[in-house]
Design a protein around this motif. Structure first.
Motif, short mmCIF file in Angstrom:
data_model
loop_
_atom_site.label_atom_id
_atom_site.label_comp_id
_atom_site.label_asym_id
_atom_site.label_seq_id
_atom_site.Cartn_x
_atom_site.Cartn_y
_atom_site.Cartn_z
N ALA A 171 -16.86 -33.72 2.63
CA ALA A 171 -18.01 -32.81 2.50
C ALA A 171 -17.74 -31.86 1.35
O ALA A 171 -16.85 -31.00 1.43
CB ALA A 171 -18.23 -32.05 3.79
N VAL A 172 -18.47 -32.02 0.28
CA VAL A 172 -18.32 -31.16 -0.89
C VAL A 172 -19.10 -29.88 -0.67
O VAL A 172 -20.34 -29.91 -0.54
CB VAL A 172 -18.82 -31.89 -2.16
N ASN A 173 -18.39 -28.77 -0.59
CA ASN A 173 -19.04 -27.49 -0.31
C ASN A 173 -19.72 -26.96 -1.57
O ASN A 173 -19.08 -26.84 -2.63
CB ASN A 173 -18.00 -26.48 0.19
N GLY A 226 -9.16 -29.41 5.30
CA GLY A 226 -9.32 -29.16 3.88
C GLY A 226 -8.33 -28.12 3.41
O GLY A 226 -7.55 -27.57 4.20
N GLY A 227 -8.37 -27.84 2.13
CA GLY A 227 -7.43 -26.90 1.54
C GLY A 227 -7.74 -25.45 1.86
O GLY A 227 -8.69 -25.12 2.58
N PHE A 228 -6.96 -24.58 1.28
CA PHE A 228 -7.08 -23.14 1.48
C PHE A 228 -8.40 -22.63 0.89
O PHE A 228 -8.74 -22.91 -0.25
CB PHE A 228 -5.89 -22.45 0.81
N GLY A 229 -9.16 -21.91 1.71
CA GLY A 229 -10.35 -21.23 1.22
C GLY A 229 -11.52 -22.12 0.85
O GLY A 229 -12.40 -21.71 0.09
N VAL A 230 -11.60 -23.34 1.43
CA VAL A 230 -12.71 -24.24 1.07
C VAL A 230 -13.95 -24.04 1.93
O VAL A 230 -15.01 -24.58 1.62
CB VAL A 230 -12.28 -25.72 1.12
N VAL A 237 -20.52 -36.45 0.93
CA VAL A 237 -21.79 -35.75 0.98
C VAL A 237 -21.64 -34.34 0.44
O VAL A 237 -20.53 -33.80 0.38
CB VAL A 237 -22.34 -35.69 2.43
N VAL A 238 -22.74 -33.74 0.07
CA VAL A 238 -22.77 -32.33 -0.32
C VAL A 238 -23.32 -31.54 0.85
O VAL A 238 -24.27 -31.96 1.52
CB VAL A 238 -23.66 -32.11 -1.55
N PHE A 239 -22.70 -30.39 1.13
CA PHE A 239 -23.22 -29.53 2.19
C PHE A 239 -22.94 -28.08 1.84
O PHE A 239 -22.24 -27.78 0.87
CB PHE A 239 -22.62 -29.93 3.55
N ASP A 240 -23.53 -27.19 2.63
CA ASP A 240 -23.31 -25.76 2.46
C ASP A 240 -22.72 -25.23 3.75
O ASP A 240 -23.38 -25.25 4.80
CB ASP A 240 -24.63 -25.05 2.14
N ALA A 241 -21.46 -24.80 3.71
CA ALA A 241 -20.75 -24.36 4.91
C ALA A 241 -21.41 -23.15 5.57
O ALA A 241 -21.14 -22.86 6.74
CB ALA A 241 -19.30 -24.03 4.58
N VAL A 299 -13.47 -33.56 6.01
CA VAL A 299 -12.60 -32.94 5.01
C VAL A 299 -13.48 -32.19 4.01
O VAL A 299 -14.24 -32.80 3.26
CB VAL A 299 -11.74 -33.99 4.27
N ILE A 300 -13.38 -30.87 4.02
CA ILE A 300 -14.18 -30.04 3.13
C ILE A 300 -13.48 -29.90 1.78
O ILE A 300 -12.26 -29.67 1.72
CB ILE A 300 -14.44 -28.65 3.75
#
Length: 202
Positions: free
Chosen positions: A144-146, A29-33, A172-176, A117-118
């Motif tokens: 995975a949508v944080n 994933g991108g920076f800081g995700v 999906v939605v998740f909480d890292a 992929v976050i």
């Protein structure tokens, strides 16, 4: 020695506990995700991180507007592991998020069964490179949508449309920060990889 002893030994050998199968999975994933956070949340060992302080020069290159409290960044990889069950152990490799570290991706992804992929919905552009990479390499992956601050900015169908991923790519939605939430997201990728290896459509 009684006649039954060889049979008993053979049965004991067959039921001996085998070490879990090692399986490699990539978190991208991108920076800081939230890649480093996700690895740290789920790992059963002290995670290996390669974080460096964000300098003034780096701050001028990386967009910190959505992560103002971020003071470090991954410059090589994150590493952790989790035993899913007695038969399977996941080895997790987190990629660096910045494009300038993209030259390391091939080495990190080699041998992986799949990728997570976050995504931060406030800046979807940052994850396009990871999505394109897994699609090009034909490696099973899930989005995975944080849920930053416990919420997401867009509906999952909107995220799928914006990323232009097929219906075969789970979103999906998740909480890292939550171990159970990270585990569930990784299991989605694992199920996808198993379906691919069994000849299932992706």
């Amino acid at each position: 020695m009684t006649p039954t002893e060889p049979v008993t030994r053979g049965a004991a050998a067959q039921t001996a506990v085998r070490p879990p199968l090692p399986v490699k999975m990539v978190i991208a994933g991108g920076f800081g995700v939230g890649k480093t956070t996700a690895v740290g949340s789920i790992s059963e060992i002290e995670p290996l991180t390669t974080e460096a302080a964000i300098t003034e020069v780096a701050a001028g290159v990386d967009d910190l507007s959505h992560t103002p409290r971020k003071t470090t960044t991954t410059v090589a990889m994150d590493f952790g592991c989790i035993t899913v069950d007695p038969t399977l152990k996941l080895y997790l490799f987190g990629t660096p998020g910045q494009d300038r570290f993209g030259f390391m991706w091939d080495d990190l992804v080699e041998g992986a069964v799949g990728g997570l992929v976050i995504v931060d919905t406030r800046r979807l552009d940052d994850c396009y490179a990871a999505v394109d990479y897994f699609e090009h390499k034909q490696i099973p992956f899930a989005i995975a949508v944080n849920a930053f601050d416990g919420r997401v900015e867009h509906e999952l169908d909107e995220v799928r449309w914006a990323l232009d991923v097929s219906d075969g790519v789970p979103v999906v939605v998740f909480d890292a920060r939550e171990r159970g939430s990270v585990r569930d997201a990784l299991l989605v990728v694992l199920e996808l990889a198993l379906a691919r290896s069994a000849g299932g459509a992706v």
